[in-house]
Enzyme design. Structure first.
Site, PDB file in Angstrom:
ATOM      1  N   ARG A  64       0.828  -1.221   0.000  1.00  0.00           N
ATOM      2  CA  ARG A  64       0.000   0.000   0.000  1.00  0.00           C
ATOM      3  C   ARG A  64       0.852   1.256   0.000  1.00  0.00           C
ATOM      4  NH1 ARG A  64      -3.101  -3.879   2.876  1.00  0.00           N
ATOM      5  NH2 ARG A  64      -1.825  -3.475   4.703  1.00  0.00           N
ATOM      6  N   GLU A 101       4.733 -10.578  14.948  1.00  0.00           N
ATOM      7  CA  GLU A 101       4.200 -11.176  16.178  1.00  0.00           C
ATOM      8  C   GLU A 101       4.484 -12.683  16.196  1.00  0.00           C
ATOM      9  OE1 GLU A 101       0.183 -10.038  16.825  1.00  0.00           O
ATOM     10  OE2 GLU A 101       0.063 -11.159  18.713  1.00  0.00           O
TER      11      GLU A 101
HETATM   12  P1  AMP Z   1       3.822  -2.562  11.946  1.00  0.00           P
HETATM   13  O1  AMP Z   1       5.024  -3.151  11.289  1.00  0.00           O
HETATM   14  O2  AMP Z   1       3.371  -3.286  13.178  1.00  0.00           O
HETATM   15  O3  AMP Z   1       3.988  -1.068  12.195  1.00  0.00           O
HETATM   16  O4  AMP Z   1       2.616  -2.736  10.912  1.00  0.00           O
HETATM   17  C1  AMP Z   1       2.524  -1.919   9.806  1.00  0.00           C
HETATM   18  C2  AMP Z   1       2.272  -2.691   8.527  1.00  0.00           C
HETATM   19  O5  AMP Z   1       1.283  -3.715   8.718  1.00  0.00           O
HETATM   20  C3  AMP Z   1       1.726  -1.750   7.480  1.00  0.00           C
HETATM   21  O6  AMP Z   1       2.316  -2.085   6.228  1.00  0.00           O
HETATM   22  C4  AMP Z   1       0.227  -1.983   7.494  1.00  0.00           C
HETATM   23  O7  AMP Z   1      -0.284  -1.998   6.177  1.00  0.00           O
HETATM   24  C5  AMP Z   1       0.022  -3.342   8.189  1.00  0.00           C
HETATM   25  N1  AMP Z   1      -0.906  -3.275   9.342  1.00  0.00           N
HETATM   26  C6  AMP Z   1      -0.593  -3.520  10.646  1.00  0.00           C
HETATM   27  N2  AMP Z   1      -1.671  -3.414  11.452  1.00  0.00           N
HETATM   28  C7  AMP Z   1      -2.697  -3.065  10.641  1.00  0.00           C
HETATM   29  C8  AMP Z   1      -4.101  -2.772  10.892  1.00  0.00           C
HETATM   30  N3  AMP Z   1      -4.645  -2.813  12.123  1.00  0.00           N
HETATM   31  N4  AMP Z   1      -4.864  -2.426   9.827  1.00  0.00           N
HETATM   32  C9  AMP Z   1      -4.318  -2.359   8.582  1.00  0.00           C
HETATM   33  N5  AMP Z   1      -3.025  -2.637   8.289  1.00  0.00           N
HETATM   34  C10 AMP Z   1      -2.211  -2.993   9.299  1.00  0.00           C
END
Ligand code: AMP
Length: 181
Positions: A64, A101
């Site tokens: 995205r 996770e």
């Molecule tokens: P993080 O690495 O935990 O910051 O997660 C960010 C990545 O995971 C991004 O590329 C988001 O598109 C996806 N992502 C994580 N959590 C969500 C959520 N609750 N809703 C949509 N996309 C998420």
């Protein structure tokens, strides 16, 4: 009169409960980017702080981050560089493994995409724990590039990613926040 304030981006973002697994509220931006008003408003608000900023490239994180990053690069008159998942880039790459996770993931960039000291703006749709963005940051710093800022449509501040990124000396610009995860 502040015309820009009349658009609430949250009205364009759809929440899908329990995706991809139980307990996660998935903030789905496909409905935002499908709407011409939503897409333009989001891209305009993302570029706003960077109109006069001195930088060389926009870097987007698959997938995205490509959609938003491409539009941002076009609007700011810059080139676009992709960070992709493992095995997708055809040239020589450098990689960064990061923790999810459950398990781990790998992001990659072309070795010759950036030169030492080039200034970049990092883009993704959402920051949660910051794992993805920080892996991207580390990859970019390994190329010698200088990450001047990162921007996201959605921040989930309770998961701490935007705070961690700021602590790593990156300016963070986000448009909407949701509590929890
Ligand atoms: P993080 O690495 O935990 O910051 O997660 C960010 C990545 O995971 C991004 O590329 C988001 O598109 C996806 N992502 C994580 N959590 C969500 C959520 N609750 N809703 C949509 N996309 C998420």
């Amino acid at each position: 009169m502040e015309l820009r304030k009349s658009i609430n981006l949250k009205n364009f973002i759809r929440t899908i409960p329990d995706y991809p697994k139980k307990g996660i509220q998935f903030r789905d931006i496909t409905t935002l980017i499908a709407d011409p008003v939503g897409l333009r408003a989001a891209v305009d608000e993302l570029v706003w702080p960077f109109l006069k900023e001195n930088f060389d490239y926009v870097v987007g994180i698959e997938a995205r981050g490509f959609i938003l990053g491409g539009a941002i690069a076009h609007e700011l008159g810059k080139g676009f560089i992709p960070i992709r998942k493992k095995g997708k880039l055809p040239g020589e790459t450098i990689s960064k493994t990061y923790e999810l996770e459950y398990g781990e993931d790998v992001v990659e960039i072309h070795t010759d995409a950036l030169s030492h000291g080039e200034r970049v703006l990092l883009v993704d749709d959402l920051i949660a724990t910051g794992g993805t963005a920080i892996a991207g940051l580390e990859l970019l710093r390994e190329t010698g590039a200088d990450v001047i800022a990162a921007c996201f449509v959605v921040d989930l501040p309770d998961l701490g990613g935007s705070e961690k990124l700021r602590a790593l000396d990156v300016k963070v610009h986000t448009l909407v926040e949701y509590e929890g995860d």
